[in-house]
Scaffold this motif. Sequence first.
Motif, mmCIF file in Angstrom:
data_model
loop_
_atom_site.group_PDB
_atom_site.id
_atom_site.type_symbol
_atom_site.label_atom_id
_atom_site.label_comp_id
_atom_site.label_asym_id
_atom_site.label_seq_id
_atom_site.Cartn_x
_atom_site.Cartn_y
_atom_site.Cartn_z
ATOM 1 N N VAL A 188 0.807 -1.210 -0.066
ATOM 2 C CA VAL A 188 -0.025 -0.001 -0.066
ATOM 3 C C VAL A 188 0.878 0.993 0.058
ATOM 4 O O VAL A 188 1.927 1.325 0.705
ATOM 5 C CB VAL A 188 -1.009 0.008 1.289
ATOM 6 C CG1 VAL A 188 -0.382 -0.056 2.513
ATOM 7 C CG2 VAL A 188 -1.908 1.183 1.307
ATOM 8 N N LEU A 189 0.384 2.351 -0.904
ATOM 9 C CA LEU A 189 1.208 3.526 -0.961
ATOM 10 C C LEU A 189 0.507 4.511 -0.606
ATOM 11 O O LEU A 189 -1.026 4.837 -0.733
ATOM 12 C CB LEU A 189 1.813 3.587 -2.334
ATOM 13 C CG LEU A 189 2.449 2.423 -3.291
ATOM 14 C CD1 LEU A 189 2.039 2.529 -4.719
ATOM 15 C CD2 LEU A 189 3.880 2.591 -2.849
ATOM 16 N N TRP A 190 1.012 5.667 -0.204
ATOM 17 C CA TRP A 190 0.293 6.852 0.255
ATOM 18 C C TRP A 190 1.452 8.095 0.344
ATOM 19 O O TRP A 190 2.267 7.907 0.465
ATOM 20 C CB TRP A 190 -0.433 6.851 1.606
ATOM 21 C CG TRP A 190 0.385 6.654 2.695
ATOM 22 C CD1 TRP A 190 1.100 7.619 3.680
ATOM 23 C CD2 TRP A 190 1.016 5.397 3.163
ATOM 24 N NE1 TRP A 190 1.512 7.174 4.694
ATOM 25 C CE2 TRP A 190 2.229 5.838 4.534
ATOM 26 C CE3 TRP A 190 0.872 4.052 2.828
ATOM 27 C CZ2 TRP A 190 2.456 4.895 5.399
ATOM 28 C CZ3 TRP A 190 1.686 3.146 3.881
ATOM 29 C CH2 TRP A 190 2.517 3.664 4.951
ATOM 30 N N THR A 191 0.683 9.214 0.352
ATOM 31 C CA THR A 191 1.114 10.450 0.193
ATOM 32 C C THR A 191 1.237 11.202 1.659
ATOM 33 O O THR A 191 0.146 11.177 2.125
ATOM 34 C CB THR A 191 0.769 11.529 -1.059
ATOM 35 O OG1 THR A 191 -0.520 11.630 -0.523
ATOM 36 C CG2 THR A 191 1.377 11.151 -2.220
ATOM 37 N N ASN A 192 2.197 11.494 2.363
ATOM 38 C CA ASN A 192 1.896 12.280 3.414
ATOM 39 C C ASN A 192 2.470 13.801 3.115
ATOM 40 O O ASN A 192 3.552 14.226 2.633
ATOM 41 C CB ASN A 192 3.393 11.973 4.427
ATOM 42 C CG ASN A 192 2.795 10.828 5.254
ATOM 43 O OD1 ASN A 192 1.660 10.446 5.335
ATOM 44 N ND2 ASN A 192 3.890 10.002 5.963
ATOM 45 N N ALA A 229 6.408 13.212 2.123
ATOM 46 C CA ALA A 229 7.098 11.945 1.627
ATOM 47 C C ALA A 229 5.890 10.899 0.762
ATOM 48 O O ALA A 229 4.653 11.138 1.174
ATOM 49 C CB ALA A 229 7.588 11.109 2.736
ATOM 50 N N LEU A 230 6.565 10.348 -0.103
ATOM 51 C CA LEU A 230 5.704 9.132 -0.535
ATOM 52 C C LEU A 230 6.126 8.066 0.146
ATOM 53 O O LEU A 230 7.263 7.585 -0.069
ATOM 54 C CB LEU A 230 5.962 9.249 -2.088
ATOM 55 C CG LEU A 230 4.895 8.367 -2.853
ATOM 56 C CD1 LEU A 230 4.799 9.131 -4.218
ATOM 57 C CD2 LEU A 230 5.046 6.891 -2.752
ATOM 58 N N MET A 231 5.210 7.359 0.772
ATOM 59 C CA MET A 231 5.325 6.026 1.723
ATOM 60 C C MET A 231 4.793 4.973 1.060
ATOM 61 O O MET A 231 4.268 4.771 0.412
ATOM 62 C CB MET A 231 4.747 6.512 3.023
ATOM 63 C CG MET A 231 4.972 7.873 3.749
ATOM 64 S SD MET A 231 6.677 7.893 4.148
ATOM 65 C CE MET A 231 6.951 6.719 5.428
ATOM 66 N N ARG A 232 5.539 3.657 1.594
ATOM 67 C CA ARG A 232 4.865 2.394 1.156
ATOM 68 C C ARG A 232 5.162 1.443 2.260
ATOM 69 O O ARG A 232 6.136 1.510 3.120
ATOM 70 C CB ARG A 232 5.972 2.138 -0.062
ATOM 71 C CG ARG A 232 5.298 0.479 -0.565
ATOM 72 C CD ARG A 232 6.278 -0.115 -1.590
ATOM 73 N NE ARG A 232 5.586 -1.114 -2.275
ATOM 74 C CZ ARG A 232 5.995 -2.224 -2.007
ATOM 75 N NH1 ARG A 232 6.974 -2.659 -1.211
ATOM 76 N NH2 ARG A 232 5.368 -3.467 -2.732
#
Length: 616
Positions: free
Chosen positions: A355-359, A368-371
């Motif tokens: 799952v990916l998301w933007t902070n 940041a772009l997180m995974r």
Amino acid sequence: MRRSFWSSFGSMAALAVALAGCSAPVTGELMVAIQTDMAVTKDLDHIELQVLSGGVPVISGASYELGPEHVALPATQGLLVSEDPSREISIRVRAIRHDRPRVEHTVLTTVPSDRVATLWVPLHFLCSADEASRPGAPGACPDDLTCVAGACRDPRVSAASLPDYVEDDVLRRACFDVPSCFRSADPAEDLDTADCTIAAGDGVNVGIATEGEGACGAAGCFVPLDAESDFGWHRRDDGRIALPDALCSKERLARLGVVTSAVTAECPVKRIGDPLCAVDESQPVVLAARQRSPISLAVGEGSVFWTEQGALSGQDGFKGDGAVKRIPIEGGIPETLASDQAAPRHLALDGANGVLWTNRGAGAGKAALMRRRLDRADVRELLNEQHLQELGPWGTLEALATNDKHLFWTQLSGTGVRGRVGRASVDGQTRSTLSEHLFANRIAAASNVACWTELGQDDPAPGAVDDKGTVWCLEDGETEPVKVGDRQRKPYGIALDARNAREVFWVNDGGEIVRGAVDRNAPEVIFEDHDNPGPYGIALDEDRVYWTNLRQGTVSTLSRDAPPRSNCRGDRCTLATGQRRPGAIAVDAGAIYWVNEGLPGEANGAVVRLAKPPPP
């Protein structure tokens, strides 16, 4: 809604609790009545029963499936008196969900010798394994104690104190419709945590507002408390209502709410043993309640995933206590996949079990772009602020999309910087700018194309039509994006069909649903209602397009091949009304899911499911 409801274990006849070989006549009986305040089958799907008489097993390892076609609760098991009425028996009932123990209750007592008595054995939320294991809770009770209303207590119950068994009072009660009876519930008044009491007038039901456990309906998820019961609440002599002490711990009250609702003819006082009515799946059902600013969601792997921005911190925005969560599509307990996130915004699922998301950045956290991989507990940055700065002056991270080859994101414009559409390899190692636009907003991606919306004017003149928005698509192998929609009325959500990405759909805040082609400027407005602006999120399945209206509080649908400016008046397209700022939306084969954003930073957002209506 109220209906007749009764059940027993059916084939389980009353069992003598005497040792083998005894033949004394029996006249007394103990009717064990098992009940719960949680939802079957969402919270519990099996129960196990064990009975010991003088330490010798009478019933051991008996397991019973729960559900409409199986055992329903309350359910009963009769135990006949032995030749020694003073012999102590041990009764243990355990509830299971997906092979995982959820709650158990143990009673030590005797069987009356001259009457049939009722022994209620509750399987209650406050004693569930998840609640018991949280900070400040007692944990699993030691073997010589049992959990009662969230506290470890002596399991012994005097048979003389038990009421006579009346079948109609146990197995033929009308069900209690939790979603309807708590639809207009109010937060409890004057909650005194020192003695765990509330102020309430006569004629009320009391419940616990949860994130996902209990009976869920359009207004949230609730566990009803039994009135005038050691397992629920009772009225004190001074008129205040005493709640279970365990409910008033600081940790529990940070997650749970106490609510009251008025007693009516349809919603009488909830008593121990009242079964819970089945949930009406034709109406919106909250999967996860009490969420703080949920923003984005996705559906996959049998779960719904979403981002929660968290609480506000004065004028500085969000605190940095956001989270990424998931819950089974049928509901249950929300699971936190990542905590203490810096205002997480948009979310996507990748093809590598992640799952990916933007902070966006908040508190001490950075953009940041997180995974996170779903098969392990590691959360890591794919892109951080330094990576973004390497591409040039950058705005705030916003939307996110992915396909098998790339990650795509948008950055909003800010003081002195333009917005950006970026692309990176799926591991984040190679990065580039696809386009710089002043008001880049939402983005969608399929196997061979990415498309995004650009809002247009930030502050149009008073009375002017805000139609300066544009929509762009960039196909694989091309270097320049194609404008596929111009003079759009503030375009927001956008969607592509991953299997046939030749069509693109988007919503315009001005009150339009638009269908376009990914390779040319030929948009068609298939629905418009300029009197009710606010379309926001959009999703597709094989046949239909679905959208939310943030300002009007509605969720709607229309055929994908609808002719231009189709007539949807008179609620012909409306699936749900009265939603609290519905935003992002997603679909699977059987249902529609969306987030209700609620008020920023407050615990009144939700993740909602609605079963797809039958084809017209």
